[in-house]
Design a protein around this motif. Sequence first.
Motif, PDB file in Angstrom:
ATOM      1  N   GLY A 170      -8.076  -0.923 -27.811  1.00  0.00           N
ATOM      2  CA  GLY A 170      -9.525  -1.505 -26.686  1.00  0.00           C
ATOM      3  C   GLY A 170      -8.704  -2.505 -26.177  1.00  0.00           C
ATOM      4  N   PRO A 171      -7.799  -3.802 -26.193  1.00  0.00           N
ATOM      5  CA  PRO A 171      -7.400  -4.397 -25.138  1.00  0.00           C
ATOM      6  C   PRO A 171      -7.274  -3.579 -23.764  1.00  0.00           C
ATOM      7  CG  PRO A 171      -6.975  -5.438 -27.086  1.00  0.00           C
ATOM      8  CD  PRO A 171      -7.376  -4.056 -27.427  1.00  0.00           C
ATOM      9  N   GLU A 172      -6.204  -2.258 -24.116  1.00  0.00           N
ATOM     10  CA  GLU A 172      -5.461  -1.917 -22.780  1.00  0.00           C
ATOM     11  C   GLU A 172      -6.161  -1.142 -22.079  1.00  0.00           C
ATOM     12  OE1 GLU A 172      -0.989  -0.173 -25.309  1.00  0.00           O
ATOM     13  OE2 GLU A 172      -2.574   0.566 -25.418  1.00  0.00           O
ATOM     14  N   LEU A 173      -7.546  -0.551 -23.273  1.00  0.00           N
ATOM     15  CA  LEU A 173      -8.898   0.492 -22.483  1.00  0.00           C
ATOM     16  C   LEU A 173      -9.131  -0.426 -21.423  1.00  0.00           C
ATOM     17  CD1 LEU A 173      -9.770   2.941 -22.700  1.00  0.00           C
ATOM     18  CD2 LEU A 173     -11.177   2.279 -24.590  1.00  0.00           C
ATOM     19  N   VAL A 174      -9.602  -1.397 -21.981  1.00  0.00           N
ATOM     20  CA  VAL A 174     -10.457  -2.422 -21.160  1.00  0.00           C
ATOM     21  C   VAL A 174      -9.618  -2.640 -19.722  1.00  0.00           C
ATOM     22  CG1 VAL A 174     -11.006  -5.296 -21.165  1.00  0.00           C
ATOM     23  CG2 VAL A 174     -11.327  -3.127 -23.134  1.00  0.00           C
ATOM     24  N   LYS A 175      -8.618  -3.518 -20.236  1.00  0.00           N
ATOM     25  CA  LYS A 175      -6.731  -3.327 -18.528  1.00  0.00           C
ATOM     26  C   LYS A 175      -7.361  -2.334 -18.226  1.00  0.00           C
ATOM     27  CE  LYS A 175      -2.077  -4.578 -18.414  1.00  0.00           C
ATOM     28  NZ  LYS A 175      -1.178  -4.454 -19.348  1.00  0.00           N
ATOM     29  N   TYR A 176      -7.160  -1.378 -18.422  1.00  0.00           N
ATOM     30  CA  TYR A 176      -6.836  -0.244 -17.574  1.00  0.00           C
ATOM     31  C   TYR A 176      -7.970  -0.095 -16.910  1.00  0.00           C
ATOM     32  CZ  TYR A 176      -2.994   0.454 -20.398  1.00  0.00           C
ATOM     33  OH  TYR A 176      -1.161   0.361 -20.683  1.00  0.00           O
ATOM     34  N   THR A 177      -9.178   0.003 -18.007  1.00  0.00           N
ATOM     35  CA  THR A 177     -10.482   0.679 -16.809  1.00  0.00           C
ATOM     36  C   THR A 177     -11.063  -0.567 -16.117  1.00  0.00           C
ATOM     37  OG1 THR A 177     -11.737   1.453 -18.974  1.00  0.00           O
ATOM     38  CG2 THR A 177     -13.011   0.680 -17.369  1.00  0.00           C
ATOM     39  N   THR A 178     -10.810  -1.852 -15.954  1.00  0.00           N
ATOM     40  CA  THR A 178     -10.774  -3.100 -15.025  1.00  0.00           C
ATOM     41  C   THR A 178      -9.921  -2.344 -13.956  1.00  0.00           C
ATOM     42  OG1 THR A 178     -11.330  -4.582 -17.338  1.00  0.00           O
ATOM     43  CG2 THR A 178     -10.797  -5.441 -14.606  1.00  0.00           C
ATOM     44  N   ILE A 179      -8.717  -2.411 -13.716  1.00  0.00           N
ATOM     45  CA  ILE A 179      -8.085  -1.835 -12.837  1.00  0.00           C
ATOM     46  C   ILE A 179      -8.344  -0.532 -12.421  1.00  0.00           C
ATOM     47  CG2 ILE A 179      -5.230  -0.725 -12.247  1.00  0.00           C
ATOM     48  CD1 ILE A 179      -4.250  -3.000 -14.941  1.00  0.00           C
ATOM     49  N   VAL A 180      -8.610  -0.301 -12.527  1.00  0.00           N
ATOM     50  CA  VAL A 180      -9.916   1.571 -12.524  1.00  0.00           C
ATOM     51  C   VAL A 180     -10.455   0.152 -11.645  1.00  0.00           C
ATOM     52  CG1 VAL A 180     -10.712   3.655 -12.557  1.00  0.00           C
ATOM     53  CG2 VAL A 180      -8.284   2.985 -13.684  1.00  0.00           C
ATOM     54  N   VAL A 181     -11.717  -0.031 -11.565  1.00  0.00           N
ATOM     55  CA  VAL A 181     -13.067  -0.363 -11.525  1.00  0.00           C
ATOM     56  C   VAL A 181     -12.342  -1.235  -9.748  1.00  0.00           C
ATOM     57  CG1 VAL A 181     -14.854  -1.620 -11.742  1.00  0.00           C
ATOM     58  CG2 VAL A 181     -14.535  -0.032 -12.929  1.00  0.00           C
ATOM     59  N   PHE A 182     -11.422  -1.986 -10.030  1.00  0.00           N
ATOM     60  CA  PHE A 182     -11.173  -2.856  -9.512  1.00  0.00           C
ATOM     61  C   PHE A 182     -10.487  -2.335  -7.821  1.00  0.00           C
ATOM     62  CE2 PHE A 182     -11.612  -6.123 -11.893  1.00  0.00           C
ATOM     63  CZ  PHE A 182     -12.546  -7.276 -11.338  1.00  0.00           C
ATOM     64  N   THR A 183      -9.602  -0.724  -8.367  1.00  0.00           N
ATOM     65  CA  THR A 183      -9.061  -0.325  -6.928  1.00  0.00           C
ATOM     66  C   THR A 183      -9.797   0.505  -6.490  1.00  0.00           C
ATOM     67  OG1 THR A 183      -7.015  -0.426  -8.634  1.00  0.00           O
ATOM     68  CG2 THR A 183      -7.043   1.649  -6.995  1.00  0.00           C
ATOM     69  N   VAL A 184     -10.836   1.165  -7.131  1.00  0.00           N
ATOM     70  CA  VAL A 184     -11.913   1.371  -6.595  1.00  0.00           C
ATOM     71  C   VAL A 184     -13.047   0.764  -5.900  1.00  0.00           C
ATOM     72  CG1 VAL A 184     -14.394   3.184  -7.337  1.00  0.00           C
ATOM     73  CG2 VAL A 184     -12.252   3.816  -8.321  1.00  0.00           C
ATOM     74  N   LEU A 185     -13.499  -0.291  -6.061  1.00  0.00           N
ATOM     75  CA  LEU A 185     -13.736  -1.127  -5.361  1.00  0.00           C
ATOM     76  C   LEU A 185     -13.150  -1.678  -4.242  1.00  0.00           C
ATOM     77  CD1 LEU A 185     -15.802  -3.328  -8.082  1.00  0.00           C
ATOM     78  CD2 LEU A 185     -16.734  -1.597  -6.380  1.00  0.00           C
ATOM     79  N   PHE A 186     -11.929  -2.006  -4.218  1.00  0.00           N
ATOM     80  CA  PHE A 186     -11.198  -2.332  -2.630  1.00  0.00           C
ATOM     81  C   PHE A 186     -11.160  -1.317  -1.934  1.00  0.00           C
ATOM     82  CE2 PHE A 186      -6.458  -1.291  -1.188  1.00  0.00           C
ATOM     83  CZ  PHE A 186      -6.975  -2.894   0.037  1.00  0.00           C
ATOM     84  N   PHE A 187     -10.928   0.169  -2.781  1.00  0.00           N
ATOM     85  CA  PHE A 187     -10.613   1.224  -1.384  1.00  0.00           C
ATOM     86  C   PHE A 187     -12.076   1.581  -0.850  1.00  0.00           C
ATOM     87  CE2 PHE A 187      -6.671   2.092  -3.678  1.00  0.00           C
ATOM     88  CZ  PHE A 187      -6.045   1.791  -2.102  1.00  0.00           C
ATOM     89  N   LEU A 188     -12.806   0.914  -1.385  1.00  0.00           N
ATOM     90  CA  LEU A 188     -15.268   1.296  -0.807  1.00  0.00           C
ATOM     91  C   LEU A 188     -15.333   0.213   0.171  1.00  0.00           C
ATOM     92  CD1 LEU A 188     -17.874   2.294  -2.603  1.00  0.00           C
ATOM     93  CD2 LEU A 188     -17.723  -0.416  -1.885  1.00  0.00           C
ATOM     94  N   VAL A 189     -14.396  -1.113  -0.199  1.00  0.00           N
ATOM     95  CA  VAL A 189     -14.414  -1.965   1.221  1.00  0.00           C
ATOM     96  C   VAL A 189     -13.709  -1.511   2.180  1.00  0.00           C
ATOM     97  CG1 VAL A 189     -14.424  -4.099   0.930  1.00  0.00           C
ATOM     98  CG2 VAL A 189     -15.487  -3.611  -0.685  1.00  0.00           C
ATOM     99  N   PHE A 190     -12.519  -1.812   2.326  1.00  0.00           N
ATOM    100  CA  PHE A 190     -11.275  -0.785   2.505  1.00  0.00           C
ATOM    101  C   PHE A 190     -12.111   0.032   3.815  1.00  0.00           C
ATOM    102  CE2 PHE A 190      -7.878   1.161   4.214  1.00  0.00           C
ATOM    103  CZ  PHE A 190      -7.483   0.630   4.388  1.00  0.00           C
ATOM    104  N   PHE A 191     -12.434   1.229   3.179  1.00  0.00           N
ATOM    105  CA  PHE A 191     -12.952   2.174   4.285  1.00  0.00           C
ATOM    106  C   PHE A 191     -14.370   2.021   4.721  1.00  0.00           C
ATOM    107  CE2 PHE A 191      -9.552   4.850   1.488  1.00  0.00           C
ATOM    108  CZ  PHE A 191      -9.061   5.336   2.430  1.00  0.00           C
ATOM    109  N   TYR A 192     -14.740   1.155   4.093  1.00  0.00           N
ATOM    110  CA  TYR A 192     -15.932   0.740   4.809  1.00  0.00           C
ATOM    111  C   TYR A 192     -16.040   0.287   5.825  1.00  0.00           C
ATOM    112  CZ  TYR A 192     -20.618  -1.278   5.281  1.00  0.00           C
ATOM    113  OH  TYR A 192     -21.765  -1.815   6.109  1.00  0.00           O
TER     114      TYR A 192
END
Length: 59
Positions: free
Chosen positions: A23-45
């Motif tokens: 469970g904790p690993e899943l939350v950690k990995y999901t958080t990393i993916v969401v923040f990575t996607v948000l970073f690239f969204l802001v960057f490319f915007y």
Amino acid sequence: MAKKENFFQGVKSEMEKTSWPTGPELVKYTTIVVFTVLFFLVFFYGLDVGIGQLIEMIK
């Protein structure tokens, strides 16, 4: 029909070998993916807006 049975036995065998995240690993990995996607969204915007403004300045 034997091919189907062999296929599903193979699937079951491979699923037993799979190591699922805790469970904790899943939350950690999901958080990393969401923040990575948000970073690239802001960057490319920002890149898109910047290039758009450059093009408008050139016209």
